[in-house]
Design a protein around this motif. Sequence first.
Motif, PDB file in Angstrom:
ATOM      1  N   ASN A  89       7.072 -20.078  10.860  1.00  0.00           N
ATOM      2  CA  ASN A  89       7.080 -20.066   9.400  1.00  0.00           C
ATOM      3  C   ASN A  89       8.384 -19.429   8.930  1.00  0.00           C
ATOM      4  O   ASN A  89       8.444 -18.253   8.561  1.00  0.00           O
ATOM      5  N   THR A  90       9.431 -20.238   8.957  1.00  0.00           N
ATOM      6  CA  THR A  90      10.767 -19.712   8.649  1.00  0.00           C
ATOM      7  C   THR A  90      10.888 -19.269   7.196  1.00  0.00           C
ATOM      8  O   THR A  90      11.600 -18.306   6.893  1.00  0.00           O
ATOM      9  N   ASN A  91      10.206 -19.950   6.295  1.00  0.00           N
ATOM     10  CA  ASN A  91      10.317 -19.612   4.878  1.00  0.00           C
ATOM     11  C   ASN A  91       9.883 -18.175   4.605  1.00  0.00           C
ATOM     12  O   ASN A  91      10.554 -17.424   3.889  1.00  0.00           O
ATOM     13  N   VAL A  92       8.724 -17.784   5.175  1.00  0.00           N
ATOM     14  CA  VAL A  92       8.224 -16.426   4.982  1.00  0.00           C
ATOM     15  C   VAL A  92       9.158 -15.424   5.652  1.00  0.00           C
ATOM     16  O   VAL A  92       9.463 -14.365   5.095  1.00  0.00           O
ATOM     17  N   ALA A  93       9.617 -15.777   6.848  1.00  0.00           N
ATOM     18  CA  ALA A  93      10.524 -14.886   7.570  1.00  0.00           C
ATOM     19  C   ALA A  93      11.809 -14.672   6.774  1.00  0.00           C
ATOM     20  O   ALA A  93      12.329 -13.553   6.693  1.00  0.00           O
ATOM     21  N   CYS A  94      12.317 -15.718   6.137  1.00  0.00           N
ATOM     22  CA  CYS A  94      13.590 -15.606   5.415  1.00  0.00           C
ATOM     23  C   CYS A  94      13.470 -14.772   4.144  1.00  0.00           C
ATOM     24  O   CYS A  94      14.446 -14.138   3.725  1.00  0.00           O
ATOM     25  N   VAL A  95      12.279 -14.765   3.542  1.00  0.00           N
ATOM     26  CA  VAL A  95      12.079 -13.894   2.388  1.00  0.00           C
ATOM     27  C   VAL A  95      12.238 -12.429   2.807  1.00  0.00           C
ATOM     28  O   VAL A  95      12.911 -11.640   2.140  1.00  0.00           O
ATOM     29  N   ALA A  96      11.616 -12.087   3.947  1.00  0.00           N
ATOM     30  CA  ALA A  96      11.727 -10.718   4.457  1.00  0.00           C
ATOM     31  C   ALA A  96      13.155 -10.417   4.907  1.00  0.00           C
ATOM     32  O   ALA A  96      13.681  -9.318   4.666  1.00  0.00           O
ATOM     33  N   LEU A  97      13.799 -11.389   5.553  1.00  0.00           N
ATOM     34  CA  LEU A  97      15.169 -11.174   6.020  1.00  0.00           C
ATOM     35  C   LEU A  97      16.138 -11.022   4.846  1.00  0.00           C
ATOM     36  O   LEU A  97      17.109 -10.255   4.935  1.00  0.00           O
ATOM     37  N   LYS A  98      15.880 -11.731   3.761  1.00  0.00           N
ATOM     38  CA  LYS A  98      16.718 -11.581   2.577  1.00  0.00           C
ATOM     39  C   LYS A  98      16.621 -10.162   2.024  1.00  0.00           C
ATOM     40  O   LYS A  98      17.619  -9.564   1.618  1.00  0.00           O
ATOM     41  N   ARG A  99      15.418  -9.593   2.044  1.00  0.00           N
ATOM     42  CA  ARG A  99      15.247  -8.213   1.592  1.00  0.00           C
ATOM     43  C   ARG A  99      16.003  -7.254   2.496  1.00  0.00           C
ATOM     44  O   ARG A  99      16.642  -6.306   2.028  1.00  0.00           O
ATOM     45  N   LEU A 100      15.934  -7.499   3.792  1.00  0.00           N
ATOM     46  CA  LEU A 100      16.652  -6.643   4.739  1.00  0.00           C
ATOM     47  C   LEU A 100      18.163  -6.744   4.533  1.00  0.00           C
ATOM     48  O   LEU A 100      18.881  -5.738   4.616  1.00  0.00           O
ATOM     49  N   LYS A 101      18.640  -7.942   4.235  1.00  0.00           N
ATOM     50  CA  LYS A 101      20.067  -8.117   3.971  1.00  0.00           C
ATOM     51  C   LYS A 101      20.460  -7.368   2.705  1.00  0.00           C
ATOM     52  O   LYS A 101      21.497  -6.700   2.667  1.00  0.00           O
ATOM     53  N   GLU A 102      19.640  -7.464   1.656  1.00  0.00           N
ATOM     54  CA  GLU A 102      19.937  -6.762   0.406  1.00  0.00           C
ATOM     55  C   GLU A 102      19.949  -5.256   0.599  1.00  0.00           C
ATOM     56  O   GLU A 102      20.681  -4.536  -0.085  1.00  0.00           O
ATOM     57  N   LEU A 103      19.139  -4.774   1.552  1.00  0.00           N
ATOM     58  CA  LEU A 103      19.094  -3.348   1.860  1.00  0.00           C
ATOM     59  C   LEU A 103      20.162  -2.959   2.883  1.00  0.00           C
ATOM     60  O   LEU A 103      20.158  -1.833   3.384  1.00  0.00           O
ATOM     61  N   GLU A 104      21.049  -3.913   3.213  1.00  0.00           N
ATOM     62  CA  GLU A 104      22.205  -3.668   4.078  1.00  0.00           C
ATOM     63  C   GLU A 104      21.803  -3.206   5.470  1.00  0.00           C
ATOM     64  O   GLU A 104      22.422  -2.299   6.046  1.00  0.00           O
ATOM     65  N   GLN A 105      20.773  -3.862   6.019  1.00  0.00           N
ATOM     66  CA  GLN A 105      20.345  -3.588   7.379  1.00  0.00           C
ATOM     67  C   GLN A 105      21.044  -4.555   8.332  1.00  0.00           C
ATOM     68  O   GLN A 105      20.940  -5.776   8.177  1.00  0.00           O
ATOM     69  N   THR A 106      21.751  -4.025   9.282  1.00  0.00           N
ATOM     70  CA  THR A 106      22.648  -4.818  10.120  1.00  0.00           C
ATOM     71  C   THR A 106      21.928  -5.935  10.873  1.00  0.00           C
ATOM     72  O   THR A 106      22.343  -7.100  10.834  1.00  0.00           O
ATOM     73  N   GLN A 107      20.845  -5.597  11.581  1.00  0.00           N
ATOM     74  CA  GLN A 107      20.150  -6.605  12.373  1.00  0.00           C
ATOM     75  C   GLN A 107      19.486  -7.644  11.478  1.00  0.00           C
ATOM     76  O   GLN A 107      19.505  -8.842  11.772  1.00  0.00           O
ATOM     77  N   GLY A 108      18.896  -7.199  10.373  1.00  0.00           N
ATOM     78  CA  GLY A 108      18.276  -8.139   9.442  1.00  0.00           C
ATOM     79  C   GLY A 108      19.297  -9.086   8.841  1.00  0.00           C
ATOM     80  O   GLY A 108      19.027 -10.286   8.662  1.00  0.00           O
ATOM     81  N   THR A 109      20.477  -8.568   8.506  1.00  0.00           N
ATOM     82  CA  THR A 109      21.547  -9.401   7.952  1.00  0.00           C
ATOM     83  C   THR A 109      22.001 -10.442   8.965  1.00  0.00           C
ATOM     84  O   THR A 109      22.215 -11.620   8.638  1.00  0.00           O
ATOM     85  N   LYS A 110      22.139 -10.022  10.208  1.00  0.00           N
ATOM     86  CA  LYS A 110      22.564 -10.933  11.281  1.00  0.00           C
ATOM     87  C   LYS A 110      21.556 -12.063  11.449  1.00  0.00           C
ATOM     88  O   LYS A 110      21.913 -13.249  11.538  1.00  0.00           O
ATOM     89  N   MET A 111      20.272 -11.728  11.454  1.00  0.00           N
ATOM     90  CA  MET A 111      19.225 -12.738  11.622  1.00  0.00           C
ATOM     91  C   MET A 111      19.155 -13.664  10.405  1.00  0.00           C
ATOM     92  O   MET A 111      18.934 -14.865  10.536  1.00  0.00           O
ATOM     93  N   PHE A 112      19.361 -13.092   9.213  1.00  0.00           N
ATOM     94  CA  PHE A 112      19.348 -13.922   8.004  1.00  0.00           C
ATOM     95  C   PHE A 112      20.474 -14.951   8.066  1.00  0.00           C
ATOM     96  O   PHE A 112      20.259 -16.135   7.769  1.00  0.00           O
ATOM     97  N   ASN A 113      21.654 -14.520   8.468  1.00  0.00           N
ATOM     98  CA  ASN A 113      22.788 -15.441   8.551  1.00  0.00           C
ATOM     99  C   ASN A 113      22.566 -16.528   9.595  1.00  0.00           C
ATOM    100  O   ASN A 113      23.019 -17.665   9.442  1.00  0.00           O
ATOM    101  N   GLU A 114      21.854 -16.179  10.665  1.00  0.00           N
ATOM    102  CA  GLU A 114      21.596 -17.145  11.736  1.00  0.00           C
ATOM    103  C   GLU A 114      20.504 -18.140  11.381  1.00  0.00           C
ATOM    104  O   GLU A 114      20.588 -19.315  11.723  1.00  0.00           O
ATOM    105  N   LYS A 115      19.465 -17.666  10.690  1.00  0.00           N
ATOM    106  CA  LYS A 115      18.264 -18.485  10.521  1.00  0.00           C
ATOM    107  C   LYS A 115      18.051 -19.009   9.105  1.00  0.00           C
ATOM    108  O   LYS A 115      17.278 -19.940   8.889  1.00  0.00           O
ATOM    109  N   CYS A 116      18.708 -18.405   8.127  1.00  0.00           N
ATOM    110  CA  CYS A 116      18.376 -18.747   6.741  1.00  0.00           C
ATOM    111  C   CYS A 116      19.543 -19.221   5.908  1.00  0.00           C
ATOM    112  O   CYS A 116      19.354 -19.608   4.750  1.00  0.00           O
ATOM    113  N   SER A 117      20.728 -19.207   6.442  1.00  0.00           N
ATOM    114  CA  SER A 117      21.909 -19.571   5.639  1.00  0.00           C
ATOM    115  C   SER A 117      22.343 -21.011   5.843  1.00  0.00           C
ATOM    116  O   SER A 117      23.373 -21.424   5.319  1.00  0.00           O
ATOM    117  N   LYS A 118      21.579 -21.771   6.618  1.00  0.00           N
ATOM    118  CA  LYS A 118      21.981 -23.149   6.900  1.00  0.00           C
ATOM    119  C   LYS A 118      21.584 -24.071   5.762  1.00  0.00           C
ATOM    120  O   LYS A 118      20.614 -23.841   5.060  1.00  0.00           O
TER     121      LYS A 118
END
Length: 352
Positions: A323-352
């Motif tokens: 369920n990538t959609n749900v995962a990307c919502v959480a990863l977007k929050r992690l990116k906004e909170l400037e969390q390194t691993q969350g940002t990396k995963m967001f760029n890999e899985k949700c920026s396409k």
Amino acid sequence: MYKFLLILFLSISLQFNSQVNTQLLSNTSWTRVKTIMLDGSRDLSPQSYGFLVWKIKGNTICEQIDPWAIERTKCNDFKIEKNLMKLSDKSNYEIETLTSDSLIVIQKIDGVDFPDQIRKMKFVKTAILVKNFTDKATGDSIVITSRNITPTFTKGIVTELMEIYSQKRYKHNFNVDGEIIIFPRKQEIAVKTDNQKQNTDNQKSIDLFKVTIQKNYKLWDLTGYENFEKIIVPYTIKSEIKDGSGSLGFHNKISRRENTSNEIIVNIKDRSVSRENFNKGLKAANSQKYDNAIYFFNKAHEDDNTNIESLYNVVSISLAQNNTNVACVALKRLKELEQTQGTKMFNEKCSK
């Protein structure tokens, strides 16, 4: 068995090849200027942007967390072992860098192993910060505008005020802004308050605050500011006293955190409710009720947005369910909170 928090971090190895120069470290006041997590993530703790000064004398370190409430200062003995400042068997600071004017340490606490949970702090010698700041001042006055650079008290003035309020059995509830004006050459202090109309009880307490500050010039540590004609320190004071007990908050107004960038502000509505929902999420996940688990983990984050483990759990469960959609919502929050691993995963899985 499904495992949570499956985020893998690269191991970070730090080498410190030389012995610590204890002469550089000791008998010095150090002011913290930056805090991040070891993996580069933003430190979300409310304390990360607060005032922190280390005063080291011999084998004693005193942590001053409030420039105007000296009674909140805590002192502990420590010892140096190679590159470690050992405060106890379970709490140490690894010295990464130590120069004549700067200090970088990594907090080491037993049981805390993930790089996004380990703090890395940079300190600068207090005297250097003050000198750099005052050197830029022009004219005959200076406005203290930094949370790190402000005259401090040498005595617990907040406790003194609380004791006086209690003895006089004052009852009040007020929130006042103003300016403390210090005249080093004249060795005088003036206190201004806002012009909001107060009731009689409030006004008596405010007047007592002003008198207490104005008569205590010698209780200010003005090291580095001696040559200024005038120092202006904006303040805010909030106090609520009923039947001799209550609270008093006294802060440098400009030093309190202001969101001057696009970063998400730390928002802790109810930490206990957040923990409760987090535990419900773990229980639901262990029972393989994954939709319920995601619900409770998201609720945990809503009540405390520093609870990033809840978001990583949402990511882990959602990705396991494809369920990538749900995962990307959480990863977007992690990116906004400037969390390194969350940002990396967001760029890999949700920026396409």
